[in-house]
Design an enzyme around this catalytic site. Sequence first.
Site, PDB file in Angstrom:
ATOM      1  N   HIS A 220       0.798  -1.225   0.000  1.00  0.00           N
ATOM      2  CA  HIS A 220       0.000   0.000   0.000  1.00  0.00           C
ATOM      3  C   HIS A 220       0.830   1.274   0.000  1.00  0.00           C
ATOM      4  O   HIS A 220       0.292   2.362  -0.084  1.00  0.00           O
ATOM      5  CB  HIS A 220      -0.924   0.030   1.225  1.00  0.00           C
ATOM      6  CG  HIS A 220      -0.192   0.280   2.512  1.00  0.00           C
ATOM      7  ND1 HIS A 220       0.497  -0.697   3.167  1.00  0.00           N
ATOM      8  CD2 HIS A 220      -0.022   1.412   3.230  1.00  0.00           C
ATOM      9  CE1 HIS A 220       1.059  -0.175   4.248  1.00  0.00           C
ATOM     10  NE2 HIS A 220       0.768   1.094   4.322  1.00  0.00           N
TER      11      HIS A 220
HETATM   12  C1  UD1 Z   1      -1.616   5.022   6.407  1.00  0.00           C
HETATM   13  C2  UD1 Z   1      -0.269   5.460   6.978  1.00  0.00           C
HETATM   14  C3  UD1 Z   1       0.740   4.336   6.788  1.00  0.00           C
HETATM   15  C4  UD1 Z   1       0.226   3.041   7.362  1.00  0.00           C
HETATM   16  C5  UD1 Z   1      -1.147   2.729   6.775  1.00  0.00           C
HETATM   17  C6  UD1 Z   1      -1.738   1.491   7.392  1.00  0.00           C
HETATM   18  C7  UD1 Z   1       0.262   7.854   6.828  1.00  0.00           C
HETATM   19  C8  UD1 Z   1       1.107   8.855   6.152  1.00  0.00           C
HETATM   20  N1  UD1 Z   1       0.266   6.618   6.290  1.00  0.00           N
HETATM   21  O1  UD1 Z   1      -1.437   4.821   5.015  1.00  0.00           O
HETATM   22  O2  UD1 Z   1       1.931   4.687   7.459  1.00  0.00           O
HETATM   23  O3  UD1 Z   1       1.137   2.009   7.033  1.00  0.00           O
HETATM   24  O4  UD1 Z   1      -2.027   3.831   7.030  1.00  0.00           O
HETATM   25  O5  UD1 Z   1      -2.816   1.002   6.656  1.00  0.00           O
HETATM   26  O6  UD1 Z   1      -0.392   8.166   7.800  1.00  0.00           O
HETATM   27  N2  UD1 Z   1      -8.810   4.924   2.276  1.00  0.00           N
HETATM   28  C9  UD1 Z   1     -10.064   4.380   2.218  1.00  0.00           C
HETATM   29  N3  UD1 Z   1     -10.637   3.982   3.383  1.00  0.00           N
HETATM   30  C10 UD1 Z   1     -10.043   4.129   4.593  1.00  0.00           C
HETATM   31  C11 UD1 Z   1      -8.759   4.705   4.639  1.00  0.00           C
HETATM   32  C12 UD1 Z   1      -8.164   5.080   3.477  1.00  0.00           C
HETATM   33  O7  UD1 Z   1     -10.647   4.230   1.167  1.00  0.00           O
HETATM   34  O8  UD1 Z   1     -10.639   3.737   5.619  1.00  0.00           O
HETATM   35  C13 UD1 Z   1      -8.148   5.310   1.011  1.00  0.00           C
HETATM   36  C14 UD1 Z   1      -8.372   6.731   0.617  1.00  0.00           C
HETATM   37  O9  UD1 Z   1      -8.444   6.788  -0.765  1.00  0.00           O
HETATM   38  C15 UD1 Z   1      -7.111   7.420   1.080  1.00  0.00           C
HETATM   39  C16 UD1 Z   1      -6.082   6.341   0.871  1.00  0.00           C
HETATM   40  O10 UD1 Z   1      -6.750   5.118   1.167  1.00  0.00           O
HETATM   41  O11 UD1 Z   1      -6.862   8.586   0.370  1.00  0.00           O
HETATM   42  C17 UD1 Z   1      -4.874   6.460   1.753  1.00  0.00           C
HETATM   43  O12 UD1 Z   1      -5.260   6.517   3.132  1.00  0.00           O
HETATM   44  P1  UD1 Z   1      -4.323   7.272   4.179  1.00  0.00           P
HETATM   45  O13 UD1 Z   1      -4.888   7.142   5.535  1.00  0.00           O
HETATM   46  O14 UD1 Z   1      -4.002   8.644   3.696  1.00  0.00           O
HETATM   47  O15 UD1 Z   1      -2.959   6.479   4.088  1.00  0.00           O
HETATM   48  P2  UD1 Z   1      -2.668   4.913   4.030  1.00  0.00           P
HETATM   49  O16 UD1 Z   1      -2.162   4.593   2.675  1.00  0.00           O
HETATM   50  O17 UD1 Z   1      -3.808   4.107   4.544  1.00  0.00           O
END
Ligand code: UD1
Length: 386
Positions: A220
């Site tokens: 991811h």
């Molecule tokens: C985040 C953390 C990462 C961790 C990971 C665990 C940061 C910078 N990154 O990454 O260190 O390893 O979590 O999973 O904080 N999204 C959904 N549903 C959700 C959450 C996210 O659809 O419940 C999608 C959205 O499109 C979002 C993208 O995932 O923009 C990324 O989510 P985000 O929380 O920004 O970062 P992660 O890649 O999950």
Amino acid sequence: MTMAGAAPAIPYDEQQLVVHVVGARPNFVKMAPLIDALRQRGVDRQLVVHTGQHYDRKMSDEILEDLGFPQPDCSLGVGSGTHGEQTAKVLMAFEEVLLEQRPALVVVAGDVNSTLACALAASKLGIPVAHLEAGLRSGDWTMPEEINRVLTDRLSDVLLTHSPEARTNLEAEGVDLSRVRYVGNTMIDSLRRFEAEARERAAWRFHDVEEGEYVLVTLHRPSNVDEPRRLAEIVTALTTIGRRSPLIFPVHPRTRARMSDAGLLTQMDTAGVRCIDPVGYLDFLSLQAGAGAIVTDSGGIQEEAAALGIACYTLRANTERPVTISHGTNTLLGDTPSALLAVRPSGRPPTPCVIPLWDGHAADRAADTLIADFPAIGAGKLAALA
Ligand code: UD1
């Protein structure tokens, strides 16, 4: 028993509040044992704030339920956004909570955007911060998590570390070592607590594969999934592995969106790769325990694989968790997707690793030290009853 140790006997109604921050999947797993250990020591004034960084049922609720995590007292509901936007929203919303609650201590975990934002809000208000999983460093400033780690450690008053190299890293940055407490890995506390239940589930059966014969994949990180050409190379390598061994891939929403945009999901499907939705904590632990090998770019999975003794291949150029290589089952594949072609189920029974203080009792040590460091949160109730 008075775990308060040096803590004075504070009447319960004067016991001051501890606020715990969780936001994303790995935070829940790390924080659950600490909240529990503090509660067992009579620290009843604990408030859990969920920032809402992860909000999907599969990314949040199911994991919280599996862990028996206390219902968050407060949800900030910030959701997704750019780094600046997400961090700023958490910062503003959490500051309001702090102004209202005036806790004696804020505990943050790991390295996600919510971790940094909440540490910053608290330290600007002069509220002490404890950082669980402090001192990890990849040395890679292009990772958002590395920025979050370094800044959170700088802002924190107490640094709870899980491995000896964390102290070395902090020392190299000139951090005052009297703030460092080597307590061990609370993520492994959760693993040991739920391991038997997870194994009993044998979650691999639901994907038509045999124990030890499949490869489990999670990817991811922006560095692997955000650039279409690189993602296509990774998918090509995975489909090659998928033709010789079954492959189960619980796909993070970010990764699914990128693969879908690039039309890569069909390619995976055609090669028989089982691309499934993210799964809860128990099912994922079960899938890890039954795997013949794991491919990942996650930090926590490198640790869990080491504790379970499953061969782990990390598709990154670096790791902030070198102890999983020196004492564990982790192999760093580097930056080139074709390195994945070397991955195959190990064909051997797992060889669980013994990493110092990854023993299922890290949260006990963390709770003891926090009560000693912040007597105001201490075991007033237990002391009063004694
Ligand atoms: C985040 C953390 C990462 C961790 C990971 C665990 C940061 C910078 N990154 O990454 O260190 O390893 O979590 O999973 O904080 N999204 C959904 N549903 C959700 C959450 C996210 O659809 O419940 C999608 C959205 O499109 C979002 C993208 O995932 O923009 C990324 O989510 P985000 O929380 O920004 O970062 P992660 O890649 O999950």
